[in-house]
Design a protein around this motif. Sequence first.
Motif, PDB file in Angstrom:
ATOM      1  N   GLU B  92       0.844  -1.206   0.000  1.00  0.00           N
ATOM      2  CA  GLU B  92       0.000   0.000   0.000  1.00  0.00           C
ATOM      3  C   GLU B  92       0.878   1.255   0.000  1.00  0.00           C
ATOM      4  O   GLU B  92       0.600   2.219  -0.713  1.00  0.00           O
ATOM      5  CB  GLU B  92      -0.933  -0.009   1.216  1.00  0.00           C
ATOM      6  CG  GLU B  92      -1.935   1.129   1.233  1.00  0.00           C
ATOM      7  CD  GLU B  92      -2.862   1.126   0.016  1.00  0.00           C
ATOM      8  OE1 GLU B  92      -3.178   0.022  -0.487  1.00  0.00           O
ATOM      9  OE2 GLU B  92      -3.248   2.219  -0.447  1.00  0.00           O
ATOM     10  N   GLY B  99      -1.805  -3.692  -2.281  1.00  0.00           N
ATOM     11  CA  GLY B  99      -1.859  -3.060  -0.962  1.00  0.00           C
ATOM     12  C   GLY B  99      -3.205  -3.281  -0.299  1.00  0.00           C
ATOM     13  O   GLY B  99      -4.196  -3.600  -0.963  1.00  0.00           O
ATOM     14  N   SER B 101      -5.284  -1.289   0.765  1.00  0.00           N
ATOM     15  CA  SER B 101      -6.309  -0.387   0.230  1.00  0.00           C
ATOM     16  C   SER B 101      -6.186  -0.284  -1.290  1.00  0.00           C
ATOM     17  O   SER B 101      -6.594   0.716  -1.885  1.00  0.00           O
ATOM     18  CB  SER B 101      -6.200   0.994   0.878  1.00  0.00           C
ATOM     19  OG  SER B 101      -6.272   0.907   2.288  1.00  0.00           O
ATOM     20  N   LEU B 110      -4.910   3.238   5.603  1.00  0.00           N
ATOM     21  CA  LEU B 110      -4.844   1.776   5.576  1.00  0.00           C
ATOM     22  C   LEU B 110      -6.178   1.227   6.081  1.00  0.00           C
ATOM     23  O   LEU B 110      -6.724   1.722   7.069  1.00  0.00           O
ATOM     24  CB  LEU B 110      -3.705   1.276   6.474  1.00  0.00           C
ATOM     25  CG  LEU B 110      -2.301   1.810   6.167  1.00  0.00           C
ATOM     26  CD1 LEU B 110      -1.303   1.276   7.210  1.00  0.00           C
ATOM     27  CD2 LEU B 110      -1.856   1.420   4.763  1.00  0.00           C
TER      28      LEU B 110
END
Lengths: 326, 336
Positions: B92, B99, B101, B110
């Motif tokens: 991320e 990642g 997100s 996050l």
Amino acid sequence: MAEYTFFNALRAALDEEMARDARVFVLGEDVGHYGGSYKVTKDLYKKYGELRLLDTPICENSFTGLAIGAAMTGLRPVIEGMNMGFLLLAFNQIANNAGMLRYTSGGNFKIPLVVRGPGGVGRNLGAEHSQRLEAYFQNVPGIKMVACSTPYNAKGLLKSAIRDDNPVIFFEHVLLYNLKENLPEEEYLLPLDKAEIVRRGKDVTIVTYSRMRYHVLKALETLLPKGYDPEVIDLISLKPLDMDTIGASLQKTHRLIIVEEDMRCGGIGAEIIASINDRFFDELDAPIVRLAAKDVPTPYNTRLENLTIPQPADIVAAVEELLGGS
Amino acid sequence: MVQAVATPSDLSKSEALLLYEDMVLGRTFEDKCAEMYYRGKMFGFVHLYNGQEAVSTGVIKALRPDDYVCSTYRDHVHALSKGIPARAVMAELFGKVTGCSKGRGGSMHLFSAEHNFLGGFAFVAEGIPVAAGAAFQTKYRREVLGENADQVTACFFGDGATNNGQFFETLNMAALWKLPIIFVVENNNWAIGMAHPRAAADTRIHKKAAVFGMPGQEVDGMDVLAVRQATQEAIARARSGEGPTLLECMTYRFRGHSLADPDELRSPQEKEYWFARDPIKLLQVKILEWGLATQAELEAIDRKIQLVVEDAVQFADESLEPDPKDLYLYQFAEDE
């Protein structure tokens, strides 16, 4: 069919959705014992209990944040803004968290949240209680915005908004709550993203929404006997704008008047004009006419207050000027 | 101030090593972030957690996996303690599609629904009511939906957030409705350049809980066992329906506010005082003193974590960036 006032149509929508889905709950100032400032939630707490009609302390930003956290974890909150203007105090939560969080989380969380309540220019309510927040919120990514205008569409739209998995800002108008209409006995839902063609016509397209719909209808009482034949569109969806419906109408009329109660500067009408410029510029036979609220705080004095928002006579004059005398 | 009363009989070897490993993971990961930032692998604002590890580990490792955690812009280590793989966090930060997100969030955003990690809230104090919403949801599931729900939400924020209205507004609602939530203040005494005593009329944050009839405790935030013990008591209260607790964990960030902060205002004496109380070293000393593990065993953990972090970097480096055609993906629920 049975007759409903506007506020009872909204109440019926909440009642039906709360009965259908126990994850749906309402929160806000005075939504429980008091029944809401416009009685939209009257006595619902007796049926659903105090947790589902959650009377909150007066802390808009934080109870909106609380609703977002509840929505992220699987509940379906409906926030009542006692007055939509108060939601300016919740702007950060609505913009940063309701609007953007699904995206910034890469789809980790859904935010099935409805934020509804009374807005618009009422009668002598003063500047702070006479706000139109739609222009503020149209810039926020990730939200949908709906403005209801009749008991029928209020009920069908609110039910759809509650079932939607995204944050929906749901605009009601302080001066429409006592309108009456016969509503179907059977359940119905209305789409959140479709404009409503209020009247078909061929001379000019008049695009409006919320209470201004009635100012346009009032103007028609003068215009129709004079032989004008306008098409009237109620936007319903303020974000996204239903440009397909507007464009289809323009292909027929080639003229457009926008009648809006929000501020002229950076308003919904401004966005419509820009969108038409992008997609339908060649359809226009005349510059677009925009009747919007004056860019001033809404004054208390009745005469000045009336001057700030478009009046039926302004609409008549705009049509006559655009089309020439009949 | 709550200080650990744990003796070797309270603490199993496996638990001690779990705490140690989690803190070492946090420290090693953050040191690697600084390195990667300066090498141009990660961008924007990056706020490192060095020095505060005892708080993340002490709180989150006392929670169950199905409990909720809500964090701030300084969220990497909370995410790691909550069980989000180092690979997903590092990716991320590299802006990669692998990642946690999907490369849309970055350092301050996050998220992981799978780990009940609610974010990653970048504006100071805005996550506090959101955390209360998760706690409200637990209460709602139990009392309205009749589910056997007893999750606790841990809500992290700093001393700076406690001067914001959302802190007071949310404490009020949490106490009013007896929400199962723990407010964890990481008091590191500094906002960016604003010292806590210059911002707060009364610096004793734990005292502010009493206004709402809520227990508030000052905790030695450099002592993971003290944090753990205070958290266990707060968890017991929350799970049994007795409501929220506020823990003011006295700690210190060993680096600047972010990697963009020249950190010129904090005195060398102040830093030295806190460096001498490094939470990882403090736990190390106790583990050795109590004979829970040998130096060699601790070093083996250090080496293992080094490999975990190296692997996370390699994974992040080799991962793909998001596809440009997916720019709008994830904006609305129906997009997937």
